[in-house]
Design a protein around this motif. Structure first.
Motif, mmCIF file in Angstrom:
data_model
loop_
_atom_site.group_PDB
_atom_site.id
_atom_site.type_symbol
_atom_site.label_atom_id
_atom_site.label_comp_id
_atom_site.label_asym_id
_atom_site.label_seq_id
_atom_site.Cartn_x
_atom_site.Cartn_y
_atom_site.Cartn_z
ATOM 1 N N THR A 120 0.838 -1.198 0.000
ATOM 2 C CA THR A 120 0.000 0.000 0.000
ATOM 3 C C THR A 120 0.873 1.247 0.000
ATOM 4 O O THR A 120 1.911 1.286 0.673
ATOM 5 C CB THR A 120 -0.903 0.004 1.247
ATOM 6 N N ARG A 121 0.449 2.262 -0.762
ATOM 7 C CA ARG A 121 1.163 3.527 -0.774
ATOM 8 C C ARG A 121 1.128 4.143 0.628
ATOM 9 O O ARG A 121 0.065 4.244 1.250
ATOM 10 C CB ARG A 121 0.502 4.484 -1.757
ATOM 11 N N TYR A 122 2.312 4.546 1.130
ATOM 12 C CA TYR A 122 2.404 5.080 2.487
ATOM 13 C C TYR A 122 3.230 6.358 2.492
ATOM 14 O O TYR A 122 4.389 6.366 2.074
ATOM 15 C CB TYR A 122 3.040 4.041 3.413
ATOM 16 N N ASP A 123 2.625 7.443 2.958
ATOM 17 C CA ASP A 123 3.296 8.729 3.062
ATOM 18 C C ASP A 123 3.258 9.183 4.516
ATOM 19 O O ASP A 123 2.168 9.369 5.074
ATOM 20 C CB ASP A 123 2.616 9.774 2.179
ATOM 21 N N HIS A 163 7.061 2.922 -2.868
ATOM 22 C CA HIS A 163 5.736 3.296 -2.379
ATOM 23 C C HIS A 163 5.771 3.932 -0.993
ATOM 24 O O HIS A 163 4.715 4.236 -0.432
ATOM 25 C CB HIS A 163 4.827 2.059 -2.344
ATOM 26 N N VAL A 164 6.953 4.120 -0.423
ATOM 27 C CA VAL A 164 7.083 4.698 0.917
ATOM 28 C C VAL A 164 7.796 6.045 0.829
ATOM 29 O O VAL A 164 8.886 6.139 0.267
ATOM 30 C CB VAL A 164 7.865 3.764 1.868
ATOM 31 N N THR A 165 7.173 7.058 1.393
ATOM 32 C CA THR A 165 7.773 8.387 1.456
ATOM 33 C C THR A 165 7.741 8.880 2.898
ATOM 34 O O THR A 165 6.703 8.796 3.554
ATOM 35 C CB THR A 165 7.008 9.398 0.574
ATOM 36 N N VAL A 166 8.863 9.358 3.380
ATOM 37 C CA VAL A 166 8.942 9.943 4.714
ATOM 38 C C VAL A 166 9.482 11.363 4.565
ATOM 39 O O VAL A 166 10.529 11.573 3.953
ATOM 40 C CB VAL A 166 9.859 9.124 5.651
ATOM 41 N N ARG A 167 8.755 12.313 5.110
ATOM 42 C CA ARG A 167 9.174 13.710 5.078
ATOM 43 C C ARG A 167 9.321 14.221 6.503
ATOM 44 O O ARG A 167 8.528 13.872 7.385
ATOM 45 C CB ARG A 167 8.163 14.553 4.293
ATOM 46 N N VAL A 168 10.322 15.045 6.728
ATOM 47 C CA VAL A 168 10.653 15.516 8.075
ATOM 48 C C VAL A 168 10.308 16.997 8.222
ATOM 49 O O VAL A 168 10.562 17.801 7.318
ATOM 50 C CB VAL A 168 12.152 15.304 8.372
ATOM 51 N N ILE A 169 9.739 17.343 9.375
ATOM 52 C CA ILE A 169 9.529 18.743 9.743
ATOM 53 C C ILE A 169 10.656 19.130 10.697
ATOM 54 O O ILE A 169 10.709 18.628 11.825
ATOM 55 C CB ILE A 169 8.171 18.948 10.442
ATOM 56 N N PRO A 170 11.567 19.993 10.279
ATOM 57 C CA PRO A 170 12.667 20.400 11.167
ATOM 58 C C PRO A 170 12.142 21.193 12.358
ATOM 59 O O PRO A 170 11.143 21.899 12.262
ATOM 60 C CB PRO A 170 13.545 21.282 10.271
ATOM 61 N N ILE A 171 12.856 21.097 13.463
ATOM 62 C CA ILE A 171 12.428 21.786 14.676
ATOM 63 C C ILE A 171 12.494 23.298 14.514
ATOM 64 O O ILE A 171 11.773 24.030 15.196
ATOM 65 C CB ILE A 171 13.290 21.315 15.874
ATOM 66 N N ASP A 172 13.342 23.791 13.600
ATOM 67 C CA ASP A 172 13.465 25.231 13.421
ATOM 68 C C ASP A 172 12.585 25.765 12.294
ATOM 69 O O ASP A 172 12.765 26.887 11.823
ATOM 70 C CB ASP A 172 14.929 25.619 13.160
ATOM 71 N N GLN A 173 11.612 24.960 11.884
ATOM 72 C CA GLN A 173 10.687 25.382 10.841
ATOM 73 C C GLN A 173 9.742 26.467 11.360
ATOM 74 O O GLN A 173 9.075 26.284 12.391
ATOM 75 C CB GLN A 173 9.868 24.186 10.331
ATOM 76 N N ASP A 174 9.687 27.602 10.678
ATOM 77 C CA ASP A 174 8.762 28.667 11.053
ATOM 78 C C ASP A 174 7.336 28.304 10.649
ATOM 79 O O ASP A 174 7.116 27.593 9.667
ATOM 80 C CB ASP A 174 9.141 29.982 10.369
ATOM 81 N N GLY A 175 6.387 28.811 11.409
ATOM 82 C CA GLY A 175 4.984 28.711 11.013
ATOM 83 C C GLY A 175 4.354 27.349 11.184
ATOM 84 O O GLY A 175 3.291 27.084 10.610
ATOM 85 N N PHE A 176 4.974 26.471 11.988
ATOM 86 C CA PHE A 176 4.356 25.159 12.214
ATOM 87 C C PHE A 176 3.697 25.146 13.588
ATOM 88 O O PHE A 176 4.361 25.116 14.614
ATOM 89 C CB PHE A 176 5.395 24.041 12.121
ATOM 90 N N GLY A 177 2.372 25.161 13.595
ATOM 91 C CA GLY A 177 1.638 25.162 14.864
ATOM 92 C C GLY A 177 0.929 23.863 15.119
ATOM 93 O O GLY A 177 -0.047 23.807 15.865
ATOM 94 N N GLY A 178 1.422 22.784 14.516
ATOM 95 C CA GLY A 178 0.707 21.514 14.596
ATOM 96 C C GLY A 178 1.315 20.502 15.519
ATOM 97 O O GLY A 178 1.398 19.311 15.189
ATOM 98 N N ALA A 179 1.760 20.942 16.701
ATOM 99 C CA ALA A 179 2.378 20.007 17.642
ATOM 100 C C ALA A 179 1.428 18.872 18.012
ATOM 101 O O ALA A 179 1.849 17.766 18.330
ATOM 102 C CB ALA A 179 2.820 20.736 18.900
ATOM 103 N N GLY A 180 0.115 19.147 17.951
ATOM 104 C CA GLY A 180 -0.860 18.094 18.270
ATOM 105 C C GLY A 180 -1.547 17.546 17.038
ATOM 106 O O GLY A 180 -2.674 17.068 17.110
ATOM 107 N N ALA A 181 -0.847 17.611 15.903
ATOM 108 C CA ALA A 181 -1.474 17.267 14.628
ATOM 109 C C ALA A 181 -1.386 15.791 14.264
ATOM 110 O O ALA A 181 -1.749 15.413 13.163
ATOM 111 C CB ALA A 181 -0.840 18.101 13.507
ATOM 112 N N SER A 182 -0.872 14.941 15.150
ATOM 113 C CA SER A 182 -0.707 13.527 14.817
ATOM 114 C C SER A 182 -2.022 12.911 14.354
ATOM 115 O O SER A 182 -3.069 13.094 14.977
ATOM 116 C CB SER A 182 -0.170 12.762 16.028
#
Length: 283
Positions: free
Chosen positions: A166-169, A202-221
């Motif tokens: 299965t495609r997994y992102d 079929h597997v993609t993993v993308r990382v959000i760096p800790i120093d990324q501006d404008g990310f307010g999704g700490a509870g976005a899991s």
């Protein structure tokens, strides 16, 4: 066929979709029961996922309800006809029902999308990582009980490791990759495992760096599981009160929007691989 004592999330979803179709047609359960030469009690059981319903009966109901979405009716009929025992049934009565439901929904999903901010996603966890997480979060569990949960988590990976994967992102926050749930050796092995999985097409993993501006999704899991048609997509959110499966269209639309927002804050797949390699070298 005797009513089910513990319907699965997928069985309840089928019943809920039939109820939505009936209500959209403006019909009462007793009216539909009369049409099927059945009873109101049986209709209630069907719509609650407690009683099974045949694919042929679903097609009759689709016509009676005036539903013109043939793809939806076909998908519901396929759900009704799929009664094959899955590997997750080996854990029935041994692990919580939510574990079985998640594995079944993943198995049937057309694609999987996941956002995780605190832990490595379950589908990407090594056995050592999973064992450390379960042992820490549930200190009341015996070693055997932890082992069962680790085994179940390992078997979940079949959706991305089998011959028809299965495609997994996945989008993972840097904090989740840096937290050592066990020791340095296990942490390094976990990062290597993620890199190995990203070598699959079929597997993609993308990382959000800790120093990324404008990310307010700490509870976005969240996890988003694609259905055979858009209406049958399923979401999953975990919170303080437990795990909740989401199937209402408005809430699913919100999850899709949230995923796109989180995606904008993440590095591209190639940069993410380099980021993970760098973290591994730091250990």
């Amino acid at each position: 066929m005797a009513p089910r004592s513990h319907p699965t999330a997928r069985q309840m979803r089928l019943g809920a979709e039939l109820r939505k179709l009936r209500e959209a047609a403006g019909l009462k359960a007793r009216e539909v029961a009369a049409f099927l030469d059945s009873t109101s009690t049986q209709m209630s059981q069907i719509e609650a996922g407690i009683a099974a319903v045949s694919a042929e009966r679903i097609r009759r109901l689709g016509t009676h309800y005036g539903c013109t979405d043939d793809d939806l009716i076909d998908a519901l009929a396929d759900m009704a006809g799929d009664r094959v025992r899955g590997w997750w049934d080996d854990y029935r009565g041994v692990l919580p029902q939510v574990n079985l439901d998640l594995a079944e929904l993943e198995h049937h999903a057309n694609f999987l999308r996941e956002v995780v901010t605190t832990y490595v996603p379950g589908l990407l966890q090594t056995s050592d990582y999973a064992r450390a997480v379960f042992g820490y979060m549930r200190p009341d569990l015996s070693e055997d009980e932890v082992a069962l949960r680790v085994e179940h988590r390992e078997r979940r990976r079949s959706v991305i490791e089998n011959d028809d994967p299965t495609r997994y992102d996945a989008i993972v926050h840097e904090l989740a990759l840096r937290i050592r749930v066990s020791d340095r050796h296990s942490a390094r092995a976990q990062l290597r495992h993620i890199l190995e999985q990203t070598e699959r097409e079929h597997v993609t993993v993308r990382v959000i760096p800790i120093d990324q501006d404008g990310f307010g999704g700490a509870g976005a899991s969240m996890m988003y599981m694609g259905g055979p048609v858009l209406r049958l997509d399923t979401g999953l959110r975990e919170g303080a009160t437990g795990t909740a499966f989401i199937d209402e269209e408005a809430q699913l639309a919100t999850l899709r929007i949230l995923f796109r927002k989180v995606e904008q804050a993440a590095l591209d797949p190639g940069a993410s691989q380099n980021f993970i390699r760098h973290l591994s070298q730091e250990l």
